[in-house]
Design a protein around this motif. Structure first.
Motif, PDB file in Angstrom:
ATOM      1  N   LEU A  63       0.895  -1.335  -0.049  1.00 20.89           N
ATOM      2  CA  LEU A  63      -0.040   0.018  -0.041  1.00 20.89           C
ATOM      3  C   LEU A  63       0.666   1.171   0.022  1.00 20.89           C
ATOM      4  CD1 LEU A  63      -2.732   1.361   0.118  1.00 20.89           C
ATOM      5  CD2 LEU A  63      -2.637   1.230   2.610  1.00 20.89           C
ATOM      6  N   THR A  64       2.083   1.481   0.721  1.00 18.11           N
ATOM      7  CA  THR A  64       2.688   2.558   0.973  1.00 18.11           C
ATOM      8  C   THR A  64       3.500   2.807  -0.269  1.00 18.11           C
ATOM      9  OG1 THR A  64       4.382   1.540   1.971  1.00 18.11           O
ATOM     10  CG2 THR A  64       2.930   2.439   3.755  1.00 18.11           C
ATOM     11  N   HIS A  65       3.832   1.610  -0.812  1.00 14.61           N
ATOM     12  CA  HIS A  65       4.657   1.395  -2.129  1.00 14.61           C
ATOM     13  C   HIS A  65       3.746   2.096  -3.098  1.00 14.61           C
ATOM     14  CE1 HIS A  65       7.012   0.305  -5.556  1.00 14.61           C
ATOM     15  NE2 HIS A  65       5.889  -0.394  -6.158  1.00 14.61           N
ATOM     16  N   SER A  66       2.618   1.691  -3.305  1.00 11.23           N
ATOM     17  CA  SER A  66       1.707   1.987  -4.391  1.00 11.23           C
ATOM     18  C   SER A  66       1.330   3.534  -4.282  1.00 11.23           C
ATOM     19  CB  SER A  66       0.413   1.269  -4.203  1.00 11.23           C
ATOM     20  OG  SER A  66       0.528  -0.052  -4.593  1.00 11.23           O
ATOM     21  N   ILE A  67       0.995   4.163  -3.076  1.00  6.76           N
ATOM     22  CA  ILE A  67       0.970   5.513  -2.877  1.00  6.76           C
ATOM     23  C   ILE A  67       2.394   6.339  -3.266  1.00  6.76           C
ATOM     24  CG2 ILE A  67       0.547   7.483  -1.010  1.00  6.76           C
ATOM     25  CD1 ILE A  67      -1.112   5.217   0.352  1.00  6.76           C
ATOM     26  N   GLU A  68       3.152   5.983  -2.810  1.00  2.00           N
ATOM     27  CA  GLU A  68       4.845   6.567  -3.242  1.00  2.00           C
ATOM     28  C   GLU A  68       4.812   6.447  -4.727  1.00  2.00           C
ATOM     29  OE1 GLU A  68       7.822   5.072  -1.325  1.00  2.00           O
ATOM     30  OE2 GLU A  68       7.166   5.353   0.812  1.00  2.00           O
ATOM     31  N   VAL A  69       4.483   5.424  -5.742  1.00  2.00           N
ATOM     32  CA  VAL A  69       4.467   5.340  -7.044  1.00  2.00           C
ATOM     33  C   VAL A  69       3.518   6.403  -7.500  1.00  2.00           C
ATOM     34  CG1 VAL A  69       4.001   3.816  -8.972  1.00  2.00           C
ATOM     35  CG2 VAL A  69       5.508   2.960  -6.787  1.00  2.00           C
ATOM     36  N   ALA A  70       2.429   6.544  -7.164  1.00  2.00           N
ATOM     37  CA  ALA A  70       1.418   7.359  -7.540  1.00  2.00           C
ATOM     38  C   ALA A  70       1.991   8.865  -7.582  1.00  2.00           C
ATOM     39  CB  ALA A  70       0.090   7.302  -6.854  1.00  2.00           C
ATOM     40  N   GLN A  71       2.348   9.073  -6.233  1.00  3.90           N
ATOM     41  CA  GLN A  71       2.848  10.563  -6.013  1.00  3.90           C
ATOM     42  C   GLN A  71       4.075  10.763  -7.269  1.00  3.90           C
ATOM     43  OE1 GLN A  71       6.465  11.198  -4.331  1.00  3.90           O
ATOM     44  NE2 GLN A  71       6.153  13.019  -5.346  1.00  3.90           N
ATOM     45  N   VAL A  72       5.051   9.694  -7.192  1.00  3.62           N
ATOM     46  CA  VAL A  72       6.230  10.053  -8.441  1.00  3.62           C
ATOM     47  C   VAL A  72       5.572  10.268  -9.752  1.00  3.62           C
ATOM     48  CG1 VAL A  72       8.181   9.373  -9.543  1.00  3.62           C
ATOM     49  CG2 VAL A  72       7.824   8.883  -7.024  1.00  3.62           C
ATOM     50  N   ALA A  73       4.575   9.366 -10.170  1.00  3.13           N
ATOM     51  CA  ALA A  73       3.798   9.301 -11.276  1.00  3.13           C
ATOM     52  C   ALA A  73       3.320  10.765 -11.643  1.00  3.13           C
ATOM     53  CB  ALA A  73       2.816   8.262 -11.421  1.00  3.13           C
ATOM     54  N   ARG A  74       2.512  11.015 -10.722  1.00 13.02           N
ATOM     55  CA  ARG A  74       1.725  12.583 -10.742  1.00 13.02           C
ATOM     56  C   ARG A  74       2.823  13.861 -10.978  1.00 13.02           C
ATOM     57  NH1 ARG A  74      -3.574  13.460  -9.742  1.00 13.02           N
ATOM     58  NH2 ARG A  74      -3.123  15.536  -9.589  1.00 13.02           N
ATOM     59  N   ALA A  84      -2.372  13.636 -15.557  1.00 11.86           N
ATOM     60  CA  ALA A  84      -1.982  12.792 -14.272  1.00 11.86           C
ATOM     61  C   ALA A  84      -2.993  11.803 -13.361  1.00 11.86           C
ATOM     62  CB  ALA A  84      -1.855  14.073 -13.387  1.00 11.86           C
ATOM     63  N   GLU A  85      -4.288  11.991 -13.953  1.00 10.47           N
ATOM     64  CA  GLU A  85      -5.200  11.241 -13.431  1.00 10.47           C
ATOM     65  C   GLU A  85      -5.343   9.816 -13.721  1.00 10.47           C
ATOM     66  OE1 GLU A  85      -6.098  14.304 -14.241  1.00 10.47           O
ATOM     67  OE2 GLU A  85      -6.176  15.236 -12.298  1.00 10.47           O
ATOM     68  N   LEU A  86      -4.945   9.826 -14.913  1.00 10.19           N
ATOM     69  CA  LEU A  86      -4.958   8.225 -15.731  1.00 10.19           C
ATOM     70  C   LEU A  86      -3.484   7.652 -15.094  1.00 10.19           C
ATOM     71  CD1 LEU A  86      -5.492   6.237 -17.558  1.00 10.19           C
ATOM     72  CD2 LEU A  86      -4.486   7.222 -19.368  1.00 10.19           C
ATOM     73  N   THR A  87      -2.535   8.503 -15.254  1.00 10.74           N
ATOM     74  CA  THR A  87      -1.328   8.019 -14.462  1.00 10.74           C
ATOM     75  C   THR A  87      -1.394   7.340 -13.211  1.00 10.74           C
ATOM     76  OG1 THR A  87      -0.094   9.541 -15.844  1.00 10.74           O
ATOM     77  CG2 THR A  87       1.021   8.658 -14.155  1.00 10.74           C
ATOM     78  N   GLU A  88      -2.184   8.330 -12.212  1.00 10.54           N
ATOM     79  CA  GLU A  88      -2.383   7.813 -11.009  1.00 10.54           C
ATOM     80  C   GLU A  88      -3.230   6.731 -10.778  1.00 10.54           C
ATOM     81  OE1 GLU A  88      -3.379  10.255  -6.908  1.00 10.54           O
ATOM     82  OE2 GLU A  88      -4.396  10.952  -8.628  1.00 10.54           O
ATOM     83  N   ALA A  89      -4.258   6.548 -11.728  1.00 13.15           N
ATOM     84  CA  ALA A  89      -5.187   5.404 -11.727  1.00 13.15           C
ATOM     85  C   ALA A  89      -4.101   3.952 -11.802  1.00 13.15           C
ATOM     86  CB  ALA A  89      -6.345   5.384 -12.751  1.00 13.15           C
ATOM     87  N   VAL A  90      -3.579   4.049 -12.924  1.00 13.30           N
ATOM     88  CA  VAL A  90      -2.581   2.830 -13.310  1.00 13.30           C
ATOM     89  C   VAL A  90      -1.433   2.767 -12.218  1.00 13.30           C
ATOM     90  CG1 VAL A  90      -0.800   2.195 -14.928  1.00 13.30           C
ATOM     91  CG2 VAL A  90      -2.887   3.342 -15.776  1.00 13.30           C
ATOM     92  N   ALA A  91      -0.842   3.512 -11.702  1.00  8.16           N
ATOM     93  CA  ALA A  91      -0.150   3.450 -10.564  1.00  8.16           C
ATOM     94  C   ALA A  91      -0.433   3.026  -9.285  1.00  8.16           C
ATOM     95  CB  ALA A  91       0.668   4.685 -10.318  1.00  8.16           C
ATOM     96  N   LEU A  92      -1.685   3.340  -8.854  1.00  9.11           N
ATOM     97  CA  LEU A  92      -2.414   2.742  -7.675  1.00  9.11           C
ATOM     98  C   LEU A  92      -2.689   1.321  -7.915  1.00  9.11           C
ATOM     99  CD1 LEU A  92      -4.547   5.929  -6.896  1.00  9.11           C
ATOM    100  CD2 LEU A  92      -2.639   5.056  -5.591  1.00  9.11           C
ATOM    101  N   ALA A  93      -3.104   1.008  -9.160  1.00 10.01           N
ATOM    102  CA  ALA A  93      -3.591  -0.259  -9.516  1.00 10.01           C
ATOM    103  C   ALA A  93      -2.528  -1.290  -9.772  1.00 10.01           C
ATOM    104  CB  ALA A  93      -4.573  -0.269 -10.394  1.00 10.01           C
ATOM    105  N   HIS A  94      -1.385  -0.915  -9.934  1.00  6.75           N
ATOM    106  CA  HIS A  94      -0.395  -1.907 -10.435  1.00  6.75           C
ATOM    107  C   HIS A  94       0.033  -3.144  -9.542  1.00  6.75           C
ATOM    108  CE1 HIS A  94       2.696   0.132  -7.895  1.00  6.75           C
ATOM    109  NE2 HIS A  94       3.392  -0.847  -8.517  1.00  6.75           N
ATOM    110  N   ASP A  95      -0.162  -2.894  -8.215  1.00 12.10           N
ATOM    111  CA  ASP A  95       0.180  -3.971  -7.468  1.00 12.10           C
ATOM    112  C   ASP A  95      -0.949  -4.836  -6.965  1.00 12.10           C
ATOM    113  OD1 ASP A  95       2.820  -4.188  -7.848  1.00 12.10           O
ATOM    114  OD2 ASP A  95       3.344  -3.074  -5.890  1.00 12.10           O
ATOM    115  N   LEU A  96      -2.265  -4.694  -7.590  1.00 10.90           N
ATOM    116  CA  LEU A  96      -3.467  -5.089  -6.907  1.00 10.90           C
ATOM    117  C   LEU A  96      -3.385  -6.531  -6.891  1.00 10.90           C
ATOM    118  CD1 LEU A  96      -6.304  -2.942  -7.944  1.00 10.90           C
ATOM    119  CD2 LEU A  96      -5.008  -2.886  -6.032  1.00 10.90           C
TER     120      LEU A  96
END
Length: 392
Positions: A63-74, A84-96
């Motif tokens: 979870l913390t990793h996914s949040i960090e990835v999303a922050q970098v991606a944005r 940025a919204e599409l990038t964040e969606a993919v980043a948050l889902a990439h480890d589900l």
């Protein structure tokens, strides 16, 4: 200002089940929000990122990793003029789709599922967001846009050859054009993953005392970062020194991606998101020198962290947990929770379907839940290594 090759929510490819558009949010914002509210996303809190025998609660989880990835991606998306919204969606889902116990759990589950089509965490993420999340009245899954599904499926590049069964099954219903590259936004999510885990694995490895600052002094990027901190803040305490140095490493990787990708995008001739998909090569990348430096850091982490004796001991023990649970549920699916009853009845006459259902169940477990189920169903006590970890 958004670039012409950015993904435009007004031009998104739509959802498999048509829905009315939101008055206040773009389709990509809705995708991101649905991912955040998904049960699978919450479970990432108790799934390990790198499985280390540790004491304390400061180490990264999925979870913390996914949040960090999303922050970098944005950050990267904004600098490149992407969505940025599409990038964040993919980043948050990439480890589900990751099962318990990190890549160790995935390796074991893939081996156990070899007779039934194998197991792949990226394909499992697609299965989760298209089928296994069952909260909405009108559809199974999250009914994400084609653009977000495409990004989840192929953010690491085109998917060719023998497809993982979970991905092949969905692609037959909703063609994600797996032979092409994904959008620039999804490519940003992929490199943001590399940036985040290389940085935080250094931090977590130091905190776990798997290696020391002296051990990493000669690493590219890392050594110069520490030297800069020592010059600017000669009397700072060790903890601040570490944080200041590693955040500079982080910043150098982000800046390199932005500078390099800006040049690649400018020279690509792409004028639309479709052009990006059909260029035949990625447009988001590190410079050659940065990529060489990152490979050197990865090689160090592989030797001193991922293959450290304490980690290997833990990997062996949690591997056995998955090896024990899989045949147990396969032989007696009635042991699964009651709400799986309908799927059990449907799968009863087909071993492959049943095995895939069992894999879905195990893959959805958190680390602690898997350990608890192993103890409950098989009796006995866990080893001292696992007991110390599970108590954290």
């Amino acid at each position: 200002m958004r670039a012409s090759f950015a993904s435009d929510p007004d031009g998104a490819r739509g959802r498999r089940v048509p829905e009315e558009e939101s008055t206040f949010r773009s389709c990509f914002q809705r995708d991101r929000d649905r991912i955040i509210h998904a049960s699978a996303f919450r479970r990432l809190k108790h799934k390990t990122q790198v499985f280390v025998e540790h004491e304390g609660d400061y180490f990264r989880t999925r979870l913390t990793h996914s949040i960090e990835v999303a922050q970098v991606a944005r950050t990267i998306s904004g600098a490149l003029g992407l969505n940025a919204e599409l990038t964040e969606a993919v980043a948050l889902a990439h480890d589900l789709g990751h099962p318990p116990f990190g890549h160790t759990g995935e390796d074991v589950l893939h081996a156990l599922m070899a007779p039934y089509g194998g197991f792949d965490h990226n394909a499992q993420a697609i299965k989760i967001v298209t089928s296994l999340e069952r909260h909405y009245a009108a559809f199974d899954g999250l009914n994400l846009t084609w653009d977000t599904l495409e990004g989840i499926a192929k953010h690491n590049g085109p998917v060719t050859g023998d497809l993982p069964h979970a991905l092949a099954d969905y692609n037959a219903l909703h063609d994600l054009e797996l032979h092409t590259h994904a959008s620039a936004e999804a490519q940003v999510a992929a490199l943001s993953d590399d940036i985040a885990y290389n940085n935080h694995d250094l931090h977590d490895g130091l905190r776990a005392r798997l290696f020391s600052e002296d051990d990493i002094a000669d690493l590219p990027l890392v050594g110069p970062a520490y030297a800069e901190v020592d010059k600017r803040y000669p009397d700072t305490d060790p903890y601040r020194r570490r944080h200041e140095a590693l955040r500079r490493v982080f910043g150098m990787m982000v800046a390199d991606v932005i500078e390099t990708s800006s040049a690649v995008l400018e020279g690509s001739g792409a004028r639309s998101a479709a052009d990006i998909r059909h260029l035949g090569r990625p447009v988001i990348r590190f410079s050659d020198q940065m990529w060489a430096d990152i490979r050197a850091i990865r090689a160090f982490l592989f030797e001193h962290m991922y293959r450290a004796p304490a980690v290997m001991e833990m990997r062996a023990e949690v591997s056995q947990v998955v090896r024990d649970l899989f045949p147990l549920f396969l032989e007696d699916p009635q042991l699964l929770p009651r709400h799986w009853a309908r799927q059990i009845a449907e799968a009863a006459q087909d071993q492959t379907t049943l095995a895939r259902m069992v894999a879905d169940y195990i893959a959805g477990m958190t680390d602690r839940y898997a350990l608890g189920e192993h103890a409950r169903l098989l009796g006995g006590t866990t080893s001292a290594t696992i007991s110390r970890w599970s108590a954290q």
